[in-house]
Design a protein around this motif. Structure first.
Motif, short mmCIF file in Angstrom:
data_model
loop_
_atom_site.label_atom_id
_atom_site.label_comp_id
_atom_site.label_asym_id
_atom_site.label_seq_id
_atom_site.Cartn_x
_atom_site.Cartn_y
_atom_site.Cartn_z
N GLN A 155 0.81 -1.21 0.00
CA GLN A 155 0.00 0.00 0.00
C GLN A 155 0.85 1.27 0.00
O GLN A 155 0.45 2.30 -0.53
CB GLN A 155 -0.96 -0.01 1.19
CG GLN A 155 -2.05 -1.06 1.07
CD GLN A 155 -2.92 -1.14 2.32
OE1 GLN A 155 -2.77 -0.37 3.26
NE2 GLN A 155 -3.84 -2.10 2.34
N CYS A 167 3.48 1.56 -1.68
CA CYS A 167 4.08 1.63 -3.02
C CYS A 167 3.08 2.03 -4.10
O CYS A 167 3.48 2.48 -5.18
CB CYS A 167 4.68 0.28 -3.41
SG CYS A 167 5.71 -0.53 -2.15
N GLN A 168 1.79 1.84 -3.83
CA GLN A 168 0.81 1.89 -4.90
C GLN A 168 0.51 3.29 -5.42
O GLN A 168 -0.15 3.43 -6.46
CB GLN A 168 -0.48 1.21 -4.46
CG GLN A 168 -1.19 1.82 -3.29
CD GLN A 168 -2.35 0.95 -2.80
OE1 GLN A 168 -2.47 -0.21 -3.18
NE2 GLN A 168 -3.21 1.52 -1.97
N SER A 169 1.02 4.33 -4.76
CA SER A 169 0.85 5.66 -5.35
C SER A 169 1.76 5.84 -6.56
O SER A 169 1.53 6.72 -7.40
CB SER A 169 1.15 6.75 -4.31
OG SER A 169 2.48 6.64 -3.84
N CYS A 170 2.80 5.01 -6.66
CA CYS A 170 3.75 5.11 -7.77
C CYS A 170 3.79 3.87 -8.66
O CYS A 170 4.22 3.96 -9.81
CB CYS A 170 5.17 5.36 -7.24
SG CYS A 170 5.38 6.94 -6.39
N HIS A 171 3.39 2.72 -8.13
CA HIS A 171 3.50 1.46 -8.88
C HIS A 171 2.15 0.72 -8.89
O HIS A 171 1.46 0.67 -7.87
CB HIS A 171 4.54 0.55 -8.26
CG HIS A 171 5.94 1.08 -8.34
ND1 HIS A 171 6.70 1.00 -9.48
CD2 HIS A 171 6.71 1.70 -7.40
CE1 HIS A 171 7.89 1.55 -9.24
NE2 HIS A 171 7.92 1.97 -7.99
N LEU A 207 2.69 4.03 -13.79
CA LEU A 207 2.26 5.25 -13.11
C LEU A 207 3.50 6.16 -13.04
O LEU A 207 4.19 6.33 -14.03
CB LEU A 207 1.70 4.91 -11.73
CG LEU A 207 0.51 3.94 -11.72
CD1 LEU A 207 0.08 3.60 -10.30
CD2 LEU A 207 -0.66 4.52 -12.50
#
Length: 232
Positions: free
Chosen positions: A34, A36-40, A49
């Motif tokens: 979670q 990491c998910q702003s970028c991946h 992304l």
């Protein structure tokens, strides 16, 4: 299901057994991801992304996706032979800048070794041929859901099972040896069926295994179980 597509899926399925016993925990790794998910992005339909998507990351040369603009540092690392195996992933997750000078990944890193192991286990679940994490034979677990007795009673056709599994014995040794990929010869039919149906119902979290199980009919699973149990 009598087709080459199924045979390919079975090959991936057998390579994916190891997700049951990773060095880390896949479910906890999903929570760590979670951060990491702003970028991946990862999973079916994932796109780039800020950072590249992470499908099939294991074994990939660093900075090698042709449709993503990497930093010069990461491209240079790939040119110099760096691949994303477990060791390099762990180092990069812990401190990106320390591993790759000039990386665009301005992230403080994951300090906890346990969290890193869990995150790597989660990433591994989205690679078809992951490497560098120990593997071992799966077992039916107490948390696996009950399987309909009528399904357990299906008498599998071992000859059909051999057809489904014929492309898998190049990785899973037919002599029962464990050479980095565990042998599954002689595994009890009931346990095999329970594990596969745990994936089929998504009770077990590995998305690769869930995909494989979803494409197998009850008779296919029974046939595979019957074949491998006979291979003593």
């Amino acid at each position: 299901m009598h087709n080459k597509g199924v045979r390919h899926l079975i090959g991936v399925f057998l390579l994916g057994w190891s997700a049951l016993t990773l060095a880390g925990n896949v479910e906890r790794g999903a929570k760590v991801f979670q951060v990491c998910q702003s970028c991946h992005a990862i999973g079916p339909g994932a796109t780039h992304l800020v950072g590249p998507h992470l499908n099939e990351v294991f074994g990939r040369v660093a900075g090698s996706l042709s449709d993503f603009k990497y930093s010069e540092g990461l491209r240079a690392a790939g040119v110099n032979g760096m691949r994303w195996d477990a060791e390099h992933l762990a180092a990069y997750i812990e401190n990106p800048i320390a591993l790759v000078t000039g990386t665009n990944m301005r992230f403080g890193g994951v300090a906890s070794a346990e969290d890193r192991d869990d995150l790597i286990a989660f990433l591994r679940a989205y690679s078809a041929s992951p490497r560098d994490i120990p593997e071992s034979l799966p077992t039916a677990l107490a948390r696996d859901p009950d399987v309909d007795p009528q399904i357990l009673a299906i008498k599998g056709d071992p000859e059909y099972g051999e057809y489904l599994a014929s492309e898998c014995v190049t990785c899973h040794q037919s002599d029962g040896a464990d050479r980095g990929i565990p042998s599954i010869v002689g595994w009890p039919t009931k346990q095999f069926v329970i594990v596969m149906h745990a994936y089929k119902s998504a009770a077990r979290p590995n998305p690769v295994m869930q995909l494989i199980a979803a494409n197998l009919a009850d008779e296919d699973i029974a046939a595979l179980a019957a074949y491998f149990e006979k291979q003593q």
